[in-house]
Each structure stands twice: as C-alpha cells, then as structure tokens.
Design a protein around this motif. Sequence first.
Motif, PDB file in Angstrom:
ATOM      1  N   PHE A 135       3.323  -4.703  11.498  1.00 51.25           N
ATOM      2  CA  PHE A 135       4.088  -4.784  10.250  1.00 51.25           C
ATOM      3  C   PHE A 135       5.166  -3.700  10.200  1.00 51.25           C
ATOM      4  O   PHE A 135       6.306  -3.953   9.790  1.00 51.25           O
ATOM      5  N   GLY A 136       4.815  -2.483  10.605  1.00 52.54           N
ATOM      6  CA  GLY A 136       5.782  -1.391  10.582  1.00 52.54           C
ATOM      7  C   GLY A 136       6.941  -1.608  11.533  1.00 52.54           C
ATOM      8  O   GLY A 136       8.114  -1.382  11.186  1.00 52.54           O
ATOM      9  N   LEU A 137       6.652  -2.056  12.748  1.00 49.75           N
ATOM     10  CA  LEU A 137       7.713  -2.293  13.726  1.00 49.75           C
ATOM     11  C   LEU A 137       8.668  -3.391  13.252  1.00 49.75           C
ATOM     12  O   LEU A 137       9.891  -3.275  13.383  1.00 49.75           O
ATOM     13  N   LEU A 138       8.115  -4.457  12.702  1.00 43.37           N
ATOM     14  CA  LEU A 138       8.963  -5.548  12.217  1.00 43.37           C
ATOM     15  C   LEU A 138       9.841  -5.113  11.050  1.00 43.37           C
ATOM     16  O   LEU A 138      11.003  -5.522  10.937  1.00 43.37           O
ATOM     17  N   PHE A 139       9.310  -4.273  10.197  1.00 42.30           N
ATOM     18  CA  PHE A 139      10.097  -3.792   9.061  1.00 42.30           C
ATOM     19  C   PHE A 139      11.340  -3.043   9.524  1.00 42.30           C
ATOM     20  O   PHE A 139      12.457  -3.287   9.037  1.00 42.30           O
ATOM     21  N   PHE A 140      11.174  -2.131  10.470  1.00 45.75           N
ATOM     22  CA  PHE A 140      12.309  -1.307  10.880  1.00 45.75           C
ATOM     23  C   PHE A 140      13.260  -2.024  11.834  1.00 45.75           C
ATOM     24  O   PHE A 140      14.457  -1.713  11.860  1.00 45.75           O
ATOM     25  N   PHE A 186       9.553  -7.688   3.276  1.00 42.42           N
ATOM     26  CA  PHE A 186       8.262  -8.373   3.246  1.00 42.42           C
ATOM     27  C   PHE A 186       7.291  -7.775   4.256  1.00 42.42           C
ATOM     28  O   PHE A 186       6.090  -7.697   4.018  1.00 42.42           O
ATOM     29  N   PHE A 187       7.811  -7.343   5.407  1.00 44.26           N
ATOM     30  CA  PHE A 187       6.956  -6.721   6.406  1.00 44.26           C
ATOM     31  C   PHE A 187       6.485  -5.347   5.926  1.00 44.26           C
ATOM     32  O   PHE A 187       5.376  -4.908   6.247  1.00 44.26           O
ATOM     33  N   TYR A 188       7.327  -4.681   5.141  1.00 43.42           N
ATOM     34  CA  TYR A 188       6.903  -3.382   4.615  1.00 43.42           C
ATOM     35  C   TYR A 188       5.737  -3.522   3.650  1.00 43.42           C
ATOM     36  O   TYR A 188       4.869  -2.644   3.579  1.00 43.42           O
ATOM     37  N   LEU A 189       5.690  -4.618   2.908  1.00 44.18           N
ATOM     38  CA  LEU A 189       4.578  -4.829   1.991  1.00 44.18           C
ATOM     39  C   LEU A 189       3.260  -4.898   2.748  1.00 44.18           C
ATOM     40  O   LEU A 189       2.242  -4.348   2.309  1.00 44.18           O
ATOM     41  N   GLY A 190       3.245  -5.564   3.898  1.00 45.87           N
ATOM     42  CA  GLY A 190       2.043  -5.600   4.727  1.00 45.87           C
ATOM     43  C   GLY A 190       1.704  -4.234   5.280  1.00 45.87           C
ATOM     44  O   GLY A 190       0.532  -3.833   5.307  1.00 45.87           O
ATOM     45  N   PHE A 191       2.724  -3.493   5.703  1.00 46.82           N
ATOM     46  CA  PHE A 191       2.489  -2.146   6.210  1.00 46.82           C
ATOM     47  C   PHE A 191       1.941  -1.249   5.110  1.00 46.82           C
ATOM     48  O   PHE A 191       1.030  -0.442   5.342  1.00 46.82           O
ATOM     49  N   ALA A 192       2.484  -1.378   3.904  1.00 45.25           N
ATOM     50  CA  ALA A 192       2.026  -0.544   2.792  1.00 45.25           C
ATOM     51  C   ALA A 192       0.569  -0.822   2.459  1.00 45.25           C
ATOM     52  O   ALA A 192      -0.184   0.088   2.102  1.00 45.25           O
ATOM     53  N   PHE A 193       0.141  -2.083   2.549  1.00 40.44           N
ATOM     54  CA  PHE A 193      -1.240  -2.452   2.229  1.00 40.44           C
ATOM     55  C   PHE A 193      -2.217  -1.846   3.237  1.00 40.44           C
ATOM     56  O   PHE A 193      -3.214  -1.220   2.853  1.00 40.44           O
ATOM     57  N   PHE A 194      -1.956  -2.021   4.523  1.00 36.60           N
ATOM     58  CA  PHE A 194      -2.898  -1.564   5.544  1.00 36.60           C
ATOM     59  C   PHE A 194      -2.637  -0.132   6.026  1.00 36.60           C
ATOM     60  O   PHE A 194      -3.524   0.496   6.596  1.00 36.60           O
ATOM     61  N   GLY A 195      -1.436   0.370   5.799  1.00 36.64           N
ATOM     62  CA  GLY A 195      -1.089   1.693   6.309  1.00 36.64           C
ATOM     63  C   GLY A 195      -1.836   2.836   5.655  1.00 36.64           C
ATOM     64  O   GLY A 195      -1.844   3.960   6.175  1.00 36.64           O
ATOM     65  N   THR A 196      -2.474   2.583   4.506  1.00 37.64           N
ATOM     66  CA  THR A 196      -3.227   3.629   3.810  1.00 37.64           C
ATOM     67  C   THR A 196      -4.717   3.607   4.163  1.00 37.64           C
ATOM     68  O   THR A 196      -5.471   4.436   3.658  1.00 37.64           O
ATOM     69  N   TRP A 197      -5.152   2.678   5.003  1.00 33.90           N
ATOM     70  CA  TRP A 197      -6.580   2.484   5.220  1.00 33.90           C
ATOM     71  C   TRP A 197      -7.252   3.617   5.992  1.00 33.90           C
ATOM     72  O   TRP A 197      -8.481   3.663   6.041  1.00 33.90           O
ATOM     73  N   THR A 199       8.466   6.293  15.274  1.00 34.24           N
ATOM     74  CA  THR A 199       7.260   6.954  14.768  1.00 34.24           C
ATOM     75  C   THR A 199       6.065   6.001  14.685  1.00 34.24           C
ATOM     76  O   THR A 199       4.918   6.455  14.687  1.00 34.24           O
ATOM     77  N   ILE A 200       6.304   4.693  14.630  1.00 32.47           N
ATOM     78  CA  ILE A 200       5.203   3.733  14.520  1.00 32.47           C
ATOM     79  C   ILE A 200       4.305   3.801  15.751  1.00 32.47           C
ATOM     80  O   ILE A 200       3.083   3.610  15.668  1.00 32.47           O
ATOM     81  N   GLY A 201       4.901   4.074  16.911  1.00 33.05           N
ATOM     82  CA  GLY A 201       4.112   4.147  18.132  1.00 33.05           C
ATOM     83  C   GLY A 201       3.037   5.213  18.099  1.00 33.05           C
ATOM     84  O   GLY A 201       2.026   5.117  18.816  1.00 33.05           O
ATOM     85  N   LEU A 202       3.225   6.232  17.257  1.00 34.17           N
ATOM     86  CA  LEU A 202       2.228   7.294  17.162  1.00 34.17           C
ATOM     87  C   LEU A 202       0.886   6.782  16.635  1.00 34.17           C
ATOM     88  O   LEU A 202      -0.162   7.380  16.904  1.00 34.17           O
ATOM     89  N   LEU A 203       0.915   5.698  15.895  1.00 33.91           N
ATOM     90  CA  LEU A 203      -0.325   5.185  15.313  1.00 33.91           C
ATOM     91  C   LEU A 203      -1.307   4.693  16.373  1.00 33.91           C
ATOM     92  O   LEU A 203      -2.503   4.566  16.100  1.00 33.91           O
ATOM     93  N   ALA A 204      -0.822   4.421  17.582  1.00 34.79           N
ATOM     94  CA  ALA A 204      -1.738   4.050  18.668  1.00 34.79           C
ATOM     95  C   ALA A 204      -2.675   5.213  18.987  1.00 34.79           C
ATOM     96  O   ALA A 204      -3.858   5.007  19.312  1.00 34.79           O
TER      97      ALA A 204
END
Length: 440
Positions: A304-309, A329-340, A404-409
Amino acid sequence: MSTNNHKVTWHTHYALLILAIIYIFNYIDRLLVSILIEPIKLEFGVSDTLIGLLSGVAFALFYTVFGLPFSRLADRIGRKPVVAMACIAWSLMTMLCGVATSFAMLLLFRIGVAVGEAGGSAPSVAMISDLYPANQRSRALAVFLMGPALGAVFGLGAGGWIAEMYGWRWAFIIIGAPGVLLGLILALTVRAPTRTASDASLPQESFAKTVRSLTRTPSYLLIVTAGSVAAIAGYAIGTWNPSFLIRSHGLSLKEAGILMGLGGGMMSVVGTLACGWFTDRMVNKDTGWQLGTALLGTVISIPFGLLFFLWPAGTAFMLGEIAVPTAFFFYLGFAFFGTWWTVPCFGSMSHLFPAHKLAQGTAIFFMGITLLGVGLGPLVVGILSDFFTLTIGSEALRYALASTIGLLAITCICFAYAIPRYRQQVATPADSIATQTATA
C-alpha cells in the motif's frame, strides 16, 4: 510481569480517557510542524535538510536524553504527577513556538517541546498497564494509542486551516493552549493506582543495572529494533506527506491537511482499534499473536505504501473543492495497517517486565522509536529529497519517501525472530526470568 489488583470501574475508564486525550495533544503538538513546513521555509528561508533537523534530530535527541530519567522518576514516585507536569510543560513550549523570531529560536522552543514530551508517553503506558488486567490491556492501550492518528486528524486538519486563515504562528499558540488545562485536569481529578506494599519495599537498582536487566530480556531488543525501524518510515511519512501532496499532486496547504488529517487519520484510528481487538482475541489462542499481529499488519502495509508514493498524479474525484488524488486510496490502506506494530509492542512490555520497571522498559522502547524514527526519519527524507532534486527535479520528494517503505522489511524480520522468544518468556515464571537477567 506487570500485575493489576484494581477493579475496573468508571474511574478506571475516566483515567484512560484523560490519558488518551493528553496523548492526542502530545501528537498534535509534535506533528504540527509537518503541516507548517512550507510557510516556515518561506519565512526563514531554510532548506529541506534544516526542516528535517527541526522536526527530527533536534527533537529526538532531547526526547531520548530525558525519556529514561523521567520514566525512572515515574516508577519511583508515581506515573500521574510526572505525566501532568510534562503535559503542561510541552504545551507551554508549543505556544512559545508561535512567537519565535528566528529559525534558531524556533529550534530552541521545539527542543523544549521534546523535553516535556519525554515525561509523558512511557509513564502513561505504564499507568494504563497498572489500571487494566492483562486480558483487557491491548484494547485499553489501543484506545490510548489512537493518539497519533487523532493527533493527525486534528493537528494536520486544524493546523492547516488555522495557518491558512491566521498564519502559522497562531497555529502553534491556539493548538498548544489546551494542553495546559489537560495537565491540571489529570493532576486534580484522576485517581491513579496506589503502589502496593511489595512495590514500595523493592530495593532501588542503579540506573546501569536496570538498563542491563531490561536489555538482556529475551525478545526485548528485537521488539525495540522492530519498532524503531518502523518508526523511521512512519515519522518520515507523517512529516513529509503534506508536502508530498502539495508538490506532487498540486494540493493547497489546507487541502493536504484535510486529506491527511481526516482521511488518513481516521483510517489510522480504525486500524489501531481493530488491532487492539484482534490482538486480545488472538492472544487467548496463542501468546505469540501478541507480536504476530504486528508482523501481519506491517507485511500488508508495504505494498500500500509503495503504491501511494509511486502512483502517478491524477484525480479520482472531487470532494467539494478538493481534487482527491487516485494515489490517496492506497494511503488509506497504508494508514489502516501501518499502525499495527504499535499496540502489540506496547502491550508486550506489560507482559515482559514487573511493575517497578515497566515505565523504564517502555521508555527505552520510546527512546528507540524517537531517536531513530523522529530523529532520522524526517532528516533522511529531507537529505534524499535535496539530493534527488539534482537529477529528478520536482518529483524528488516522491522517491525519497518511497525509499523509506523498504525499511519495513527489516521490521518484519525482527518480529519474525522475536515471536518464538516472546512466547517462551511469557510461558516462563517471572522469577526465573528475573534470575536469568540478573545473572547474565
């Protein structure tokens, strides 16, 4: 492990409500700079790198330096007075940011905000863990940890509106003022759990011995590393997203604040609550799910994060006068799961450490996510943006943020290794763990 001997009553829920509201304003004050980047740059004539210093490294260093001493104080004298005084202090410093006459003065007042906020978060988490039993703790912490999301809703939305109507200085003054009142309300009206006789009789360890025992706890360093790396991406995105929408999608300051605050912020709220409910439900089946939910949510958030940017500019539909980008719309998905990753990590602390070390254990975690997340995240993106500008031009910020999204791996790998270690420790008697950490 943290224990709870207090019956849950309306006083308990009232205390949680006040702590949650304070944490919302904690993040409003912290995130406010992100929506004010463009007018601050215009007035003081500074680069993206210096803005990254203002919103990142300077804040993080002082937050980190003062975080553990304040939490150690909270473990000794009680959580409530430390949180109340901290709230009043950072709110006053936020108001002072509005009267800064130079970039250096603004930087100094932001350092004051950091020192004040260092005494708020970890003692609040420890106080909530004292208030609620283990089987309700993730849900209680989820309510508290809505602070960043709701802070984005009100801070970015209201901050952008106030700045556009009255100027960026009034945004600091108006938004900082309520925190002073909240600190007084906490001090005068909230009933904090009393320390038990056994807690009071415990010998006071030296600072170094406490840190050694905490950091030698199985799974703990992996949890701290996972959260710290996730925070680099999270704070970088939270700080620079409004500017990304302005530069790459042509939104105004107010429009970017509304979309990020109301759209992204509300999805983060729903995601945080869903994570708390899901974690408590799954932990009843397997204790490993305390961190398993963090791993699951982070894995889902990456695409979701990669698609947003990386999604090209284009309008999906008009929301009033706002041209909502398709990428949003992709950011909304990132916002939902990015806080988990947040709720499970904080919840795990209450199962790893006894009550008299809980605020300190939580403080070290906050120090990691603040020093690396707040400190490096905005600064790294600022440096990358300035660097990419030489070759990419106006789209430099887009690719700086996508990097920065790659850091989440890395976060996912740390959680995967931490889960079996955490499961083993929770199944081990607390006395055995204490012996292991003391003699290691």
